[in-house]
Each structure stands twice: as C-alpha cells, then as structure tokens.
Scaffold this motif. Structure first.
Motif, short mmCIF file in Angstrom:
data_model
loop_
_atom_site.label_atom_id
_atom_site.label_comp_id
_atom_site.label_asym_id
_atom_site.label_seq_id
_atom_site.Cartn_x
_atom_site.Cartn_y
_atom_site.Cartn_z
N GLN B 193 1.25 46.37 63.20
CA GLN B 193 0.56 47.43 62.44
C GLN B 193 1.30 48.75 62.55
N GLY B 194 1.71 49.08 63.77
CA GLY B 194 2.42 50.33 64.01
C GLY B 194 3.72 50.40 63.22
N ALA B 195 4.46 49.30 63.23
CA ALA B 195 5.74 49.28 62.53
C ALA B 195 5.53 49.45 61.03
N ILE B 196 4.50 48.80 60.50
CA ILE B 196 4.25 48.89 59.06
C ILE B 196 3.77 50.28 58.69
N HIS B 197 2.90 50.85 59.51
CA HIS B 197 2.47 52.24 59.28
C HIS B 197 3.67 53.16 59.18
N GLN B 198 4.60 52.96 60.11
CA GLN B 198 5.77 53.83 60.15
C GLN B 198 6.62 53.68 58.89
N MET B 199 6.75 52.44 58.42
CA MET B 199 7.58 52.21 57.25
C MET B 199 6.92 52.76 55.98
N LEU B 200 5.60 52.92 56.02
CA LEU B 200 4.91 53.50 54.86
C LEU B 200 4.89 55.02 54.95
N ARG B 201 4.63 55.54 56.15
CA ARG B 201 4.36 56.96 56.31
C ARG B 201 5.62 57.77 56.54
N ASP B 202 6.57 57.19 57.27
CA ASP B 202 7.72 57.97 57.71
C ASP B 202 8.98 57.69 56.91
N VAL B 203 8.81 57.21 55.68
CA VAL B 203 9.96 56.99 54.81
C VAL B 203 9.84 57.94 53.62
N ILE B 204 10.93 58.64 53.33
CA ILE B 204 10.90 59.53 52.16
C ILE B 204 11.35 58.74 50.94
N TRP B 205 10.37 58.20 50.24
CA TRP B 205 10.69 57.45 49.02
C TRP B 205 11.02 58.41 47.91
N PRO B 206 12.02 58.13 47.07
CA PRO B 206 12.27 58.98 45.90
C PRO B 206 11.19 58.73 44.84
N GLN B 207 11.27 59.39 43.69
CA GLN B 207 10.36 59.11 42.58
C GLN B 207 10.57 57.66 42.16
N LEU B 208 9.49 56.87 42.19
CA LEU B 208 9.62 55.45 41.84
C LEU B 208 8.56 55.07 40.82
N ASP B 209 8.93 54.23 39.86
CA ASP B 209 7.92 53.66 38.97
C ASP B 209 7.17 52.54 39.70
N ILE B 210 7.93 51.71 40.39
CA ILE B 210 7.31 50.60 41.11
C ILE B 210 7.94 50.42 42.48
N LEU B 211 7.09 50.34 43.50
CA LEU B 211 7.54 49.92 44.82
C LEU B 211 7.09 48.48 45.01
N ILE B 212 8.07 47.60 45.22
CA ILE B 212 7.76 46.19 45.47
C ILE B 212 7.72 45.99 46.98
N ILE B 213 6.62 45.43 47.48
CA ILE B 213 6.56 45.13 48.91
C ILE B 213 6.70 43.63 49.11
N ASP B 214 7.77 43.22 49.76
CA ASP B 214 7.99 41.82 50.07
C ASP B 214 7.19 41.51 51.34
N MET B 215 6.08 40.79 51.18
CA MET B 215 5.14 40.56 52.27
C MET B 215 5.58 39.39 53.16
N PRO B 216 5.19 39.42 54.42
CA PRO B 216 5.48 38.26 55.27
C PRO B 216 4.58 37.08 54.90
N PRO B 217 4.90 35.86 55.37
CA PRO B 217 3.98 34.75 55.15
C PRO B 217 2.69 34.97 55.93
N GLY B 218 1.67 34.19 55.61
CA GLY B 218 0.40 34.29 56.33
C GLY B 218 -0.57 35.23 55.65
N THR B 219 -1.68 35.46 56.31
CA THR B 219 -2.72 36.34 55.77
C THR B 219 -3.26 37.20 56.92
N GLY B 220 -2.35 37.78 57.68
CA GLY B 220 -2.80 38.42 58.92
C GLY B 220 -2.67 39.92 58.98
#
Lengths: 346, 346
Positions: B193-220
């Motif tokens: 959870q911490g790592a994913i929070h960081q990748m969402l919050r602490d990344v300066i994304w440029p202007q994007l029309d679509i951000l694609i998130i490649d999810m891990p397997p599972g439903t956890g």
C-alpha cells in the motif's frame, strides 16, 4: 536390463557381508526405470528401519551393476512416529505431524502453468506409490476446484477441523472449496494470512509422504506466512522460457533464499508447440531459457513440458492429463517426478 | 468513402442551423476509419469548448451521412483547468490534477499478457494523438522496465517528487526503475500500500489524456488501494479464452463491482496461434471464450489479439510491437484502442 530384472533383485536380495537373504519386494513402494536411470522408493516398517538402512548401500550397488544402468536413486521411507522430535520445533508455529515432506510449487509470475504442473506432479508422484496431498494456497485465484472438477464443501469433524477432499487418492484442500466459484476475495494482507493459517492448522491431513503447496504468484504475504510457519522441505520453481517469466522466477528464487528455503529445482513449461497439422515446432515463449537459468544459478533442472493442447484441455475439464499414463506428456511428468524425488530425498 | 473525405468535412464544416463555416481540422487530434467505423478526437481550446460542444452533434450527423459509414464515435476533449472541481472530492485522498482519465488494466490471473497488452495499448493510443502515461502497479513483479528496455532511476525534483521516465513520448513509472532487476520485494500488505501511495502521490505526472495502470494479478491490497484512493474512470479486463483464466477474470470484474468501478470492456488475448510453417490455426488456449463471456456479462468486447511470436519477442526485447504500425497485430491494437476510447468517453 528390464524392470523385472530389478524387481528380481529386490525379491532375492543377499547381504554381501553376511550372506543373509531377504525378500524386499513387499516394501517396494515404487520403481521407475527411465533412460537407464533407476528411482525406487522402499517403505520400511518402523521396526526394520535400521536393518533396511544398513542394506540400502549394498542394494544400490547391486542395481548399479546391472548392465546399462547409469544412475540409481533409492529412497528409504518410513512413517514418522508421532512423538518424533522436529529438528527445530521453536522456529515453526504449526507442526504437521502426519506429513513427511512439504514442497512449495512457485513461479513468481502467474500464468506460467504452475497449478497445472502442480496437479500433474501430484498425480504422477501418487502413481509412483507415494501418498500425496495438494494444498492450493492461492487465496485470490484458487484453481484446484476447476483442475479436479470438484467443488463440494469439505466435511468438518467434531472439533471443527476440516477434512480434505479425497480425489483420486490425493488429499486436496483449497479456499475455492469454501466459496462460490466467481467470488472475488477482496482481502487485505492480514486476511490472507488468516486464511492460510487456517488451511494449515485446521485441516486434518492424512498420513502423507509429500504435501505439495500450489503457491500464488508474487512474493508477498502468502509466501512469507507459509515459509515462516511451516517446515518447507524445499521449493520447485515453474517458469516458461520467456525472459519476462524468468525475471519473476529469479525474484521467487531470491525470496526463498531470504527465508532460507532450499530450491529443489526448476521446471521449464511451454517449451515448444508442435503444430497438429504439419508437426512444425514453434518456440512461442522461447526455448531452453529456464534450463540455461538453472545452470547459471546452480539449481537442478527437473525437466521440461511442452505447450500442449491436451494438457490445457484436460486442465480445463477437471481431468489432469497424467491420469492417462500412456500420453507422452505423462511420461515427461514421470521423469520430472523422479528428478524431484532425487532432489528431495538426497 | 475515405479518410480524406472525412478530413474534408472537418476543414469546411458548416453549421446547418446558422450557415456559419468552420475549419475544425486544426483541432482534430486523431481520426481512425476502420471497417466503416469512424472514431475521432477533437481537442478544443478552453475558450471554444461551448461552441464545439454545440457543433458536435451536427458534425456526427454529417459524418454518418457519408456513404458506407456505419458508426461514428466522436470525442471532444479539452484540458481540465487546474481549479475545476472533482465530482466527489471527499471520496479520494489523492487528486491527480494533470490527468484526465485513469484506467486500470487488470486480469485477475497473471500470465495472460496483461502487461504486454497495456504497453501496446499505450503506444497505440499515443499514435492516435493522445497524451499517455503508464504506471506499472505490480510491486512484486514489475515488468515495465523490461518491456520498454529501460531501467534508469527516475529524476527527483527539489521537493523529492519523482519525474516519470519519458519513453517514446509516454510517461512511464514503475517500482522496477527503483530497485535492482532481480530483487524480490518480500513485502507485507501495508508495505505494498505504501509503495503504491508513493507512486500515485509523489510522481509529477505531465498533462495526460489517459493514465493506464498496469495492475498486478489477484484482487488484493494493490487493487483496493488504487480503487479507494484515486478516481478510476474504469477498468479493462484482459483474459485468454481459457476457462481457468476466465474464472479469474470474472473474479476481477466482481471486485471492481464491489468498489464501484466501471468495466470498460474485455480484451481476449492469445486467441489463435498460426503455424509459421503451414498457416494452420491452433486454439491452444481455446477461442472466443472471453468474447462470449463479455456478452453474458453485458460488458463491451474491445477486441482480440492472437498468440503471436513477434508480439512475444518484441515484448522481451523492449520494443513493443505497435511501434511498427504496419504489423497486422498493430492494426488489431488500433481497433481495440478505438473501441476503448468509445467506451471511455461515452
């Protein structure tokens, strides 16, 4: 040299030091002769362990002397007595007294055929005369119910302990037996740990030679929980030859090193696809990558399995391919099983 | 009917109600004509949104009237203004102001080609003129570095925020950029959870029309963390036609329903394998299973991709197949992208 020659040797075995004659055939649980390589399992009654242990080196020598035999892997087994001490009981919270060896089948990456490999290995080992159990530790994506075509709820005894589903002589347990087929287990880590604890602690496993644990993909909660709470005899890594799968396989190996679990070997799945029309071999996922990797990492290579339509269809219809012992792919699983036993018992 | 006919219509478009003439070509960001199906993206300057929104229905009608055109999907886009309000800001902890749409690419099961699909979709959408970002949310088995053949550390700005790796015009982020290639992330749920929070919050994304998130397997953990912390526009499910993969795909769909995320559609991967020697089509993993499933579940079917050797090899060598726009499989990804845009913007 034939299987019968070796069985003959077991029937009339003479201790070269004392001249005494023994009939060991009643104890012979399994005998596999493959490419001049012999693997046997001798199950000893508790009161004869010492004597059979003394005889075993002579027996191996005698088999080796038969013309054409290149290698001999003899395994002497006996049921562990309930009061026998663990090597390090303090380390493990959960003692599984009825189980002799526990191996984890892992891949790092999903979709490499790990569950299909696990069920077919289970069938193959059972055909060699071993008592096998199979625990599906994939909480999010249990596949055992589909693979064996059974989805009944396990019976519960008076102490609320669960009894495994006995399928084809193999004791099976999966969270999938307990939930509706399509239910998504949207569980946080601690819930996964709890479910796995329960499947280890609250299941009454029968006497087993080997419990195979079909691990989920990844290197997370389920893996740590299992490696830290039970005594694993080792892990088997399944990978396709593809770089992206090997990358995850290496991560999986790295994880087992961290938690001090031995890697018993690597199995390469989906090596070749043979066109049913023209017989042309395609290496859709590459070829030999996992075998090369095993050499680099000095880990035994247990064998390879093709990308085979029968293997996929039988998995989807709940009738694992190895139930048909005449299929060429069953023969490959037999070889892998023999190599696995060698890695496990030596 | 040709693409040029439609471009002509944009160049000299007349409002049928007022008779006024417009040149809309400078705003045309993308135009795809495929099987008499038209998909276009019109990017509006902020001060003309209202006018273009009024014109759009007439434009769609006019395109529809061209002989042979069966369907028209027009998308009117504009960059969101920084002070524009979220529909329900309280629900989401992390606001990604520079990103218009966020879609999760999921599968339930691993190894169905989800990451390969995600990267090729990203390239395909970018070729249509959209600004694309790709976040690899698989903490245990990041594959983006391998897929794009890059593994440098991301730059960090003065506020310790990370800058995505710009690869081929696509903004990329993966935990794999930050750790050694073979390192096993033996992390418990809260660390994920911490790592994913960081990748969402602490990344300066440029202007994007679509951000694609490649999810891990599972439903956890990773799935819950993402679904609960950012505003997903929807999820795309990748599955092979095989029963065992469909089972996990259904679980994944079930999970997104629980957390109230729309399913944009299903992609069927590995439908057929064509023998390079004789051209015979084998359905190694079955055929059409995911398409049938989408009908049963009333979910859009976005398209299918074959089990293709070029697709696998280019994935392993860091050069996604869609970079070559002439390859037949690239054309399939183009169709899927057009269908995805239709599902996303309507």
């Amino acid at each position: 040299m034939s299987k019968a020659d070796i069985e003959d040797l077991f029937t009339h075995f003479i201790n070269p030091e004392t001249g005494e004659s023994y009939n060991l055939l009643p104890f012979l649980q399994s005998l596999v002769v493959d490419n001049n390589k012999v693997t046997y399992i001798l199950e000893s009654p508790s009161n004869q362990i010492k004597k059979l242990a003394e005889l075993k080196p002579f027996l191996d020598q005698a088999i080796h002397k038969i013309t054409g035999i290149e290698s001999v892997s003899g395994i002497l087994t006996h049921h562990r007595l309930p009061n026998q001490k663990q090597a390090n009981p303090a380390k493990h919270f959960i003692e599984l007294k009825t189980i002799r060896k526990i191996i984890a089948v892992s891949s790092g990456k999903g979709g490499v055929g790990k569950s299909t490999t696990a069920i077919n290995l289970a069938v193959s080992l059972q055909q060699m005369g071993l008592k096998i159990g199979l625990l599906d530790a994939d909480i999010y994506g249990p596949s055992l119910p589909l693979l064996i075509g059974q989805n009944q709820k396990p019976d519960v005894d008076d102490n609320k302990k669960m009894l495994p589903i006995l399928w084809n002589g193999i004791a099976c347990m999966s969270i999938g037996f307990m939930v509706p087929e399509n239910a998504a287990m949207v569980w946080r880590g601690p819930m996964v740990q709890g479910a796995i604890h329960q499947m280890l602690r609250d299941v009454i496993w029968p006497q087993l030679d080997i419990l195979i644990i079909d691990m989920p993909p990844g290197t997370g909660d389920a893996h740590l929980t299992i490696a830290q709470n039970i005594e694993l005899s080792g892990a088997v890594i399944v990978s396709t030859p593809q770089d992206i799968a090997l990358l995850d396989a290496r991560r999986s190996i790295e994880m087992y090193k961290k938690v001090d679990v031995q890697i018993l070997g690597i199995i390469e799945n989906m090596r070749t696809f043979v066109c049913p029309e023209c017989g042309h071999e395609s290496h859709i996922f590459g070829s030999g990558g996992a075998e090369e990797e095993s050499k680099k990492l000095h880990i035994p290579f247990l064998g390879h399995i093709p990308l085979n339509l029968d293997l996929r269809v039988t998995s989807d219809t709940g009738k694992p391919l190895t139930l048909d012992q005449t299929h060429p792919v069953s023969h490959m699983f037999e070889k892998i099983s023999a190599n696995l036993l060698t890695a496990l018992f030596h």
